[in-house]
Design a protein around this motif. Structure first.
Motif, PDB file in Angstrom:
ATOM      1  N   SER A 196       0.822  -1.206   0.000  1.00  0.00           N
ATOM      2  CA  SER A 196       0.000   0.000   0.000  1.00  0.00           C
ATOM      3  C   SER A 196       0.854   1.253   0.000  1.00  0.00           C
ATOM      4  O   SER A 196       1.748   1.415   0.830  1.00  0.00           O
ATOM      5  N   ASP A 197       0.548   2.164  -0.935  1.00  0.00           N
ATOM      6  CA  ASP A 197       1.083   3.512  -0.967  1.00  0.00           C
ATOM      7  C   ASP A 197      -0.072   4.492  -0.826  1.00  0.00           C
ATOM      8  O   ASP A 197       0.053   5.667  -1.157  1.00  0.00           O
ATOM      9  N   ALA A 223       1.363   7.208   2.711  1.00  0.00           N
ATOM     10  CA  ALA A 223       0.583   6.015   3.045  1.00  0.00           C
ATOM     11  C   ALA A 223       0.075   6.097   4.485  1.00  0.00           C
ATOM     12  O   ALA A 223       0.779   6.543   5.384  1.00  0.00           O
ATOM     13  N   SER A 270       5.198   6.087   7.158  1.00  0.00           N
ATOM     14  CA  SER A 270       3.762   5.896   6.981  1.00  0.00           C
ATOM     15  C   SER A 270       3.068   5.997   8.330  1.00  0.00           C
ATOM     16  O   SER A 270       3.571   5.506   9.343  1.00  0.00           O
TER      17      SER A 270
END
Length: 340
Positions: A182-183, A221, A251
């Motif tokens: 996931s970004d 993210a 993140s």
């Protein structure tokens, strides 16, 4: 005179899907703003489904109407494919859908539900989706996940999701029970995963085998998760974490009200297993509230662990849930877990 209330059609203005061919046609086009619903269960036995390239960036609305799609096999015809029931999603809504015995085998990034998204995309809303007895295989570092292979950008709202007896496998890095890589912004709520597995055959500490996310590698993210249960899960590989496999950058991670029972599998003596398998110096420290985990066969050296009192020596009982995670114990989504 006697007045009778007129019946309201909840799918007025929607396009009905009744066959496997109609389903494939709907999800294999952009269909921006178009509303679909399943009029009946659909069995894909004998249906050939071959995907290539990035596929359509689905931007429509699919209401599964609590119907089931089953016995799906999807393969790829070349390399670098984004593969899944939806190859890509961009502002899509997918809800009220049951998936049973879907097997996705892709030379590229892959998910049972969504293969991937674009960094400039809007993400997707996924609500009340159940995935049973399914598997996904991918071959690239961009991600392999039971729900999403790669969330490259935008906002993904994942809620009321059940996964049972399903697996994600990659010959590369970054694999997870939910999202391989996931970004993007992930908002996760009401998740129940049981008897499911994620595996990477990569032998580096950044292999990224995760419960929620395999790999985070973007400053923007975000992972917000609440009310999550991962029960009887297996994470196979090095650099494995029942929260995040590998957090490589700053993140933002905020997780609350979560319970995990995880078994770790790694053939060598330096598996690096824990809540987060590996976090680089620049990786943000996670904010955890009421997150409890019970681990079997973990090799904990080098991994990040839960604080004392939250890393359990025995699995939770119903009484433990009632006392320590009442938000889950009284949540109707999890009610079946607590039937004596």
């Amino acid at each position: 005179a006697k007045w009778v209330e007129a019946e309201v059609d909840p799918f007025e203005g929607y396009t009905a899907i009744t066959t496997a061919q109609e389903f494939i046609a709907a999800v294999s086009a952009v269909n921006s703003g178009v509303q679909f619903y399943l009029a009946n269960d659909i069995d894909f036995t004998g249906v050939e489904w071959i995907q290539s390239g990035s596929g359509a960036n689905f931007a429509g609305y699919l209401d599964g109407n609590h119907k089931m799609i089953s016995n799906i096999t999807i393969i790829s015809s070349d390399t670098g494919v984004r593969g899944g029931i939806f190859q890509r999603a961009n502002g899509a809504t997918i809800k009220n859908l049951i998936i049973d015995n879907a097997n996705i085998d892709i030379n590229g990034r892959a998910g049972v539900l969504i293969g991937g998204s674009d960094s400039s995309g809007a993400g997707a809303t996924i609500d009340h989706v159940t995935i049973l007895n399914s598997s996904v295989k991918g071959t690239v570092n961009e991600g392999t996940g039971i729900v999403i292979g790669q969330a490259a950008g935008g906002v993904f709202d994942l809620s009321n999701i059940v996964i049972h007896n399903s697996s994600a496998y990659t010959t590369a890095k970054n694999v997870s029970l939910l999202v391989g890589r996931s970004d993007a912004v992930l908002n996760i709520e009401n998740i129940l995963v049981t008897e499911s597995r994620a595996e990477s055959t990569n032998t580096n500490t950044d292999a990224g085998v995760g419960g929620l996310v395999g790999y985070l590698n973007h400053a923007s993210a975000v992972v917000n998760a609440t009310d999550v249960v991962l029960m009887d899960i297996e994470l196979t590989g090095r650099g494995a974490g029942f929260l995040i496999g590998y957090n490589n950058i700053s993140s933002a991670i905020s997780i609350s009200n979560m319970y995990v029972e995880a078994t770790f599998v790694y053939g060598s003596s330096n598996g690096q297993h824990g809540a987060i398998g590996r976090r680089n110096t620049g990786g943000a420290v996670q904010v955890l509230t009421n997150v409890y985990g019970y681990m079997i066969d973990a090799q904990t050296s080098g991994a990040e662990q839960l604080a004392e009192g939250f890393l359990l020596l025995a699995p939770f009982t119903n009484t433990d849930f009632s006392n320590d995670l009442p938000m889950i114990y009284t949540n109707e989504f999890f009610a079946a877990m607590f039937i004596e």
